[in-house]
Design a protein around this motif. Structure first.
Motif, PDB file in Angstrom:
ATOM      1  N   ARG A   1       0.860  -1.185   0.000  1.00  0.00           N
ATOM      2  CA  ARG A   1       0.000   0.000   0.000  1.00  0.00           C
ATOM      3  C   ARG A   1       0.898   1.236   0.000  1.00  0.00           C
ATOM      4  O   ARG A   1       2.105   1.146   0.204  1.00  0.00           O
ATOM      5  CB  ARG A   1      -0.885   0.010   1.244  1.00  0.00           C
ATOM      6  CG  ARG A   1      -1.873  -1.146   1.295  1.00  0.00           C
ATOM      7  CD  ARG A   1      -2.777  -1.012   2.527  1.00  0.00           C
ATOM      8  NE  ARG A   1      -3.715  -2.098   2.588  1.00  0.00           N
ATOM      9  CZ  ARG A   1      -3.524  -3.222   3.289  1.00  0.00           C
ATOM     10  NH1 ARG A   1      -2.437  -3.393   4.003  1.00  0.00           N
ATOM     11  NH2 ARG A   1      -4.433  -4.167   3.290  1.00  0.00           N
TER      12      ARG A   1
ATOM     13  N   GLY B   1       1.248  -1.539   5.329  1.00  0.00           N
ATOM     14  CA  GLY B   1       0.758  -2.908   5.403  1.00  0.00           C
ATOM     15  C   GLY B   1       1.328  -3.774   4.302  1.00  0.00           C
ATOM     16  O   GLY B   1       1.879  -3.276   3.326  1.00  0.00           O
TER      17      GLY B   1
ATOM     18  N   ILE C   1       0.296  -7.357   2.066  1.00  0.00           N
ATOM     19  CA  ILE C   1      -0.739  -8.327   1.712  1.00  0.00           C
ATOM     20  C   ILE C   1      -0.045  -9.571   1.183  1.00  0.00           C
ATOM     21  O   ILE C   1       0.654  -9.534   0.173  1.00  0.00           O
ATOM     22  CB  ILE C   1      -1.702  -7.749   0.667  1.00  0.00           C
ATOM     23  CG1 ILE C   1      -2.297  -6.445   1.204  1.00  0.00           C
ATOM     24  CG2 ILE C   1      -2.789  -8.759   0.315  1.00  0.00           C
ATOM     25  CD1 ILE C   1      -2.918  -5.573   0.148  1.00  0.00           C
TER      26      ILE C   1
ATOM     27  N   ASP D   1      -3.923 -10.063   5.261  1.00  0.00           N
ATOM     28  CA  ASP D   1      -3.177  -8.906   5.760  1.00  0.00           C
ATOM     29  C   ASP D   1      -2.075  -9.383   6.688  1.00  0.00           C
ATOM     30  O   ASP D   1      -2.227  -9.400   7.913  1.00  0.00           O
ATOM     31  CB  ASP D   1      -4.106  -7.936   6.500  1.00  0.00           C
ATOM     32  CG  ASP D   1      -4.957  -7.119   5.560  1.00  0.00           C
ATOM     33  OD1 ASP D   1      -4.464  -6.777   4.472  1.00  0.00           O
ATOM     34  OD2 ASP D   1      -6.106  -6.824   5.922  1.00  0.00           O
ATOM     35  N   THR D   2      -0.963  -9.774   6.094  1.00  0.00           N
ATOM     36  CA  THR D   2       0.187 -10.256   6.846  1.00  0.00           C
ATOM     37  C   THR D   2       0.646  -9.186   7.826  1.00  0.00           C
ATOM     38  O   THR D   2       0.994  -9.482   8.967  1.00  0.00           O
ATOM     39  CB  THR D   2       1.316 -10.650   5.881  1.00  0.00           C
ATOM     40  OG1 THR D   2       0.807 -11.638   4.969  1.00  0.00           O
ATOM     41  CG2 THR D   2       2.514 -11.206   6.602  1.00  0.00           C
TER      42      THR D   2
ATOM     43  N   TRP E   1      -0.982  -5.415   9.016  1.00  0.00           N
ATOM     44  CA  TRP E   1      -2.122  -4.518   8.858  1.00  0.00           C
ATOM     45  C   TRP E   1      -1.687  -3.103   8.495  1.00  0.00           C
ATOM     46  O   TRP E   1      -0.573  -2.689   8.787  1.00  0.00           O
ATOM     47  CB  TRP E   1      -2.910  -4.413  10.153  1.00  0.00           C
ATOM     48  CG  TRP E   1      -3.561  -5.666  10.622  1.00  0.00           C
ATOM     49  CD1 TRP E   1      -4.024  -6.712   9.878  1.00  0.00           C
ATOM     50  CD2 TRP E   1      -3.849  -6.006  11.982  1.00  0.00           C
ATOM     51  NE1 TRP E   1      -4.581  -7.662  10.682  1.00  0.00           N
ATOM     52  CE2 TRP E   1      -4.480  -7.257  11.980  1.00  0.00           C
ATOM     53  CE3 TRP E   1      -3.629  -5.362  13.189  1.00  0.00           C
ATOM     54  CZ2 TRP E   1      -4.905  -7.885  13.140  1.00  0.00           C
ATOM     55  CZ3 TRP E   1      -4.043  -5.983  14.359  1.00  0.00           C
ATOM     56  CH2 TRP E   1      -4.675  -7.235  14.328  1.00  0.00           C
ATOM     57  N   ALA E   2      -2.611  -2.361   7.934  1.00  0.00           N
ATOM     58  CA  ALA E   2      -2.429  -0.929   7.734  1.00  0.00           C
ATOM     59  C   ALA E   2      -2.409  -0.250   9.107  1.00  0.00           C
ATOM     60  O   ALA E   2      -2.959  -0.765  10.084  1.00  0.00           O
ATOM     61  CB  ALA E   2      -3.562  -0.360   6.877  1.00  0.00           C
TER      62      ALA E   2
ATOM     63  N   GLN F   1      -5.622   0.203  11.079  1.00  0.00           N
ATOM     64  CA  GLN F   1      -6.111  -1.072  11.593  1.00  0.00           C
ATOM     65  C   GLN F   1      -5.320  -1.486  12.838  1.00  0.00           C
ATOM     66  O   GLN F   1      -5.894  -2.005  13.798  1.00  0.00           O
ATOM     67  CB  GLN F   1      -6.017  -2.139  10.502  1.00  0.00           C
ATOM     68  CG  GLN F   1      -6.728  -3.413  10.814  1.00  0.00           C
ATOM     69  CD  GLN F   1      -6.748  -4.355   9.622  1.00  0.00           C
ATOM     70  OE1 GLN F   1      -6.134  -4.112   8.590  1.00  0.00           O
ATOM     71  NE2 GLN F   1      -7.454  -5.445   9.766  1.00  0.00           N
TER      72      GLN F   1
ATOM     73  N   GLY G   1      -0.964  -8.008  12.692  1.00  0.00           N
ATOM     74  CA  GLY G   1      -1.346  -8.812  11.526  1.00  0.00           C
ATOM     75  C   GLY G   1      -2.159 -10.019  11.947  1.00  0.00           C
ATOM     76  O   GLY G   1      -2.302 -10.307  13.140  1.00  0.00           O
TER      77      GLY G   1
ATOM     78  N   GLY H   1      -6.061 -14.414   8.729  1.00  0.00           N
ATOM     79  CA  GLY H   1      -7.302 -14.460   7.965  1.00  0.00           C
ATOM     80  C   GLY H   1      -8.355 -15.369   8.571  1.00  0.00           C
ATOM     81  O   GLY H   1      -9.489 -15.410   8.094  1.00  0.00           O
TER      82      GLY H   1
END
Length: 145
Positions: A16, A48, A50, A56-57, A59-60, A63, A91, A94
């Motif tokens: 990102r 972040g 992905i 999301d290994t 996170w942003a 988050q 992170g 999932g």
């Protein structure tokens, strides 16, 4: 450096737009604690990471702030789980398990919190090790024994 490292491990990794220093400072203010230096540096390169299967290994930043504030303050979590105060989540896999730095005592190690059992255990020596393991292994349950 972080983008290059992640790309070498998993060429399909997603990134990102990076955050700015002011955003990091505001996040730390809202959290009431400092982010680990290596996480700060990574977020300055990409907000972040992905990984495989669009997980999301890392996170942003927003988050990271929101989830940690929830975990530290939600009264229902306090009734269900051991305290999360020593952890800084960043992170997930999932499927409900979350990855965190231990901040008390401060150390670079990464632990997994397994939501079904409330267990917390070591999975990586630092953020680089975590990325290598999570991006290379090819599955969302790479950390399972």
């Amino acid at each position: 450096m972080w983008r290059q490292t992640a790309l070498q491990i998993f060429p399909g990794v997603g990134f990102r737009e990076p955050v700015h220093d002011a955003q990091l400072a505001e996040a730390e203010r809202r959290l009431g604690r400092d982010l680990p230096a290596e996480l700060q540096h990574m977020l300055l390169e990409s907000n972040g990471v992905i990984g495989p299967t669009a997980v999301d290994t890392v996170w942003a930043l927003d988050q990271i702030v929101e989830r940690n504030r929830l975990f530290w303050s939600d009264p229902s979590f306090a009734q269900l789980y051991m305290s999360f105060d020593a952890l800084l989540f960043f992170g997930d896999n999932g499927g409900g398990d979350h990855f965190a730095f231990v901040q008390r005592p401060q150390r670079p190690d990464i632990f997994v919190w397994e939501h079904e059992s409330d267990s917390r255990r070591w999975v990586a020596g630092d953020l680089r090790d975590y990325l290598m393991r999570s991006l290379r292994e090819g599955g969302d349950d790479w950390y399972q024994l």
